[in-house]
Design a protein around this motif. Sequence first.
Motif, mmCIF file in Angstrom:
data_model
loop_
_atom_site.group_PDB
_atom_site.id
_atom_site.type_symbol
_atom_site.label_atom_id
_atom_site.label_comp_id
_atom_site.label_asym_id
_atom_site.label_seq_id
_atom_site.Cartn_x
_atom_site.Cartn_y
_atom_site.Cartn_z
ATOM 1 N N ARG A 1 0.718 -1.091 0.090
ATOM 2 C CA ARG A 1 -0.111 0.058 0.004
ATOM 3 C C ARG A 1 0.975 1.157 -0.090
ATOM 4 O O ARG A 1 0.497 2.551 0.086
ATOM 5 N N GLY A 2 2.005 0.938 0.123
ATOM 6 C CA GLY A 2 3.079 2.176 -0.026
ATOM 7 C C GLY A 2 3.715 2.556 1.168
ATOM 8 O O GLY A 2 4.657 3.704 1.274
ATOM 9 N N ASP A 3 3.711 1.732 2.462
ATOM 10 C CA ASP A 3 4.225 2.322 3.628
ATOM 11 C C ASP A 3 5.541 1.659 3.478
ATOM 12 O O ASP A 3 6.136 0.706 2.900
ATOM 13 N N ARG A 4 6.620 2.456 4.251
ATOM 14 C CA ARG A 4 8.020 2.097 4.389
ATOM 15 C C ARG A 4 8.152 1.184 5.660
ATOM 16 O O ARG A 4 7.728 1.569 6.655
ATOM 17 N N VAL A 5 8.371 -0.070 5.418
ATOM 18 C CA VAL A 5 8.220 -1.089 6.392
ATOM 19 C C VAL A 5 9.658 -1.397 6.530
ATOM 20 O O VAL A 5 10.623 -1.974 5.989
ATOM 21 N N SER B 1 17.590 -7.885 3.736
ATOM 22 C CA SER B 1 16.944 -6.453 3.460
ATOM 23 C C SER B 1 17.529 -5.239 4.232
ATOM 24 O O SER B 1 17.821 -5.344 5.279
ATOM 25 N N LYS B 2 17.586 -4.338 3.571
ATOM 26 C CA LYS B 2 18.034 -2.832 4.132
ATOM 27 C C LYS B 2 17.191 -2.515 5.268
ATOM 28 O O LYS B 2 17.562 -1.710 6.256
ATOM 29 N N ASN B 3 15.837 -2.888 4.947
ATOM 30 C CA ASN B 3 14.867 -2.235 6.153
ATOM 31 C C ASN B 3 14.624 -3.624 7.164
ATOM 32 O O ASN B 3 13.607 -3.577 7.825
ATOM 33 N N HIS B 4 15.602 -4.225 7.530
ATOM 34 C CA HIS B 4 15.534 -5.420 8.779
ATOM 35 C C HIS B 4 16.365 -5.023 9.739
ATOM 36 O O HIS B 4 17.658 -4.513 9.632
ATOM 37 N N ILE B 5 16.046 -5.117 11.070
ATOM 38 C CA ILE B 5 16.706 -4.759 12.199
ATOM 39 C C ILE B 5 16.973 -6.211 13.143
ATOM 40 O O ILE B 5 15.621 -6.556 13.126
ATOM 41 N N LYS B 6 18.149 -6.422 13.211
ATOM 42 C CA LYS B 6 18.486 -7.794 14.005
ATOM 43 C C LYS B 6 18.392 -7.243 15.500
ATOM 44 O O LYS B 6 19.278 -6.493 15.619
ATOM 45 N N CYS B 7 17.599 -7.625 16.133
ATOM 46 C CA CYS B 7 17.728 -7.610 17.679
ATOM 47 C C CYS B 7 16.626 -8.706 18.203
ATOM 48 O O CYS B 7 15.843 -9.155 17.678
ATOM 49 N N ASP B 8 17.070 -8.619 19.493
ATOM 50 C CA ASP B 8 16.182 -9.712 20.276
ATOM 51 C C ASP B 8 15.563 -8.694 21.224
ATOM 52 O O ASP B 8 15.982 -8.017 22.249
ATOM 53 N N ILE B 9 14.119 -8.582 20.894
ATOM 54 C CA ILE B 9 13.433 -7.639 21.597
ATOM 55 C C ILE B 9 13.342 -7.763 23.114
ATOM 56 O O ILE B 9 12.839 -6.962 23.872
ATOM 57 N N SER B 10 13.363 -8.801 23.364
ATOM 58 C CA SER B 10 13.352 -9.165 25.122
ATOM 59 C C SER B 10 14.672 -8.568 25.632
ATOM 60 O O SER B 10 14.795 -8.674 26.767
ATOM 61 N N LYS B 11 15.701 -8.204 25.065
ATOM 62 C CA LYS B 11 17.166 -7.762 25.485
ATOM 63 C C LYS B 11 17.638 -6.452 24.789
ATOM 64 O O LYS B 11 18.055 -5.573 25.585
ATOM 65 N N ILE C 1 18.000 3.681 13.920
ATOM 66 C CA ILE C 1 17.728 3.472 12.545
ATOM 67 C C ILE C 1 16.610 3.854 12.060
ATOM 68 O O ILE C 1 16.425 4.384 10.653
ATOM 69 N N VAL C 2 15.412 3.977 12.764
ATOM 70 C CA VAL C 2 14.136 4.707 12.372
ATOM 71 C C VAL C 2 13.892 6.063 12.967
ATOM 72 O O VAL C 2 14.348 6.131 14.165
ATOM 73 N N ASP C 3 13.582 7.001 12.297
ATOM 74 C CA ASP C 3 13.437 8.226 12.725
ATOM 75 C C ASP C 3 12.126 8.742 13.392
ATOM 76 O O ASP C 3 11.949 9.587 13.987
ATOM 77 N N GLU C 4 10.993 7.977 12.747
ATOM 78 C CA GLU C 4 9.875 8.137 13.302
ATOM 79 C C GLU C 4 8.725 7.069 12.959
ATOM 80 O O GLU C 4 9.149 6.100 12.095
ATOM 81 N N VAL C 5 7.883 6.699 14.037
ATOM 82 C CA VAL C 5 7.064 5.442 14.001
ATOM 83 C C VAL C 5 5.595 5.830 13.719
ATOM 84 O O VAL C 5 5.123 6.417 14.850
ATOM 85 N N ASP C 6 5.055 5.463 12.584
ATOM 86 C CA ASP C 6 3.563 5.761 12.536
ATOM 87 C C ASP C 6 2.540 4.652 13.183
ATOM 88 O O ASP C 6 1.664 4.671 13.723
ATOM 89 N N TYR C 7 3.277 3.136 12.805
ATOM 90 C CA TYR C 7 2.443 1.887 13.197
ATOM 91 C C TYR C 7 3.595 1.230 13.580
ATOM 92 O O TYR C 7 4.597 0.881 13.134
ATOM 93 N N LEU C 8 3.144 0.346 14.623
ATOM 94 C CA LEU C 8 3.758 -0.585 15.043
ATOM 95 C C LEU C 8 3.231 -1.866 15.334
ATOM 96 O O LEU C 8 2.040 -1.876 16.113
#
Length: 198
Positions: A16-20, A30-40, A48-55
């Motif tokens: 739909r045109g979102d930057r995901v 993918s250049k738009n992939h962030i490797k991390c363990d969200i529990s840590k 890496i991301v300057d604004e978050v519209d949708y999470l």
Amino acid sequence: GTRGIGSVIAESLSNRGDRVFTLSREERLSKNHIKCDISKDSNKISSIVDEVDYLIFSQRYRGTDWDETFDVTIKGISNVINEVEPIFSSTASVVILSSNASTFVLEEQPVEYHATRSALLGLMRSYAVLYGTRNIRFNCISPTSLIKPENEEFYASHPSIKQMIETITPLGRMGDSQDIANLVEFLCSEKSSFITGS
């Protein structure tokens, strides 16, 4: 956003045109992939991301350790929200995938799965109240048994199970990942601007 329903949601929002951006513990090309363990270590996100519209949260821990289950499923969400809180846009929407196991007992799922799915609803409602004055919305989706990329082959080779589910479903069919992605699209749009805590 790298597997299962999450990958279908990511593709749908991208179409739909979102930057995901996707997050996982694995490395991706993918250049738009962030490797991390969200529990840590969710602190990589805001660098890496300057604004978050949708999470959108669609993670699933598949082990048997209660502590790790809660760390990934519940604390991981809290970690990410605390990290991106300063960069939420003024109309941000957060969608958490839970399960109907938050309300019903599913024989094939362990106790910790049920407990964390129920906890997700409380987490979502608390954040909806906490961030409501900032116009940031929080909602949960609690799917039932669905056809997903990882189980298509199972249902194709077990038509009697699929037929049983379809028989007890009022619409007479099983839902699929795209049905969930469609709802995520709606909740991540101005058309749902007065829906929160649901």
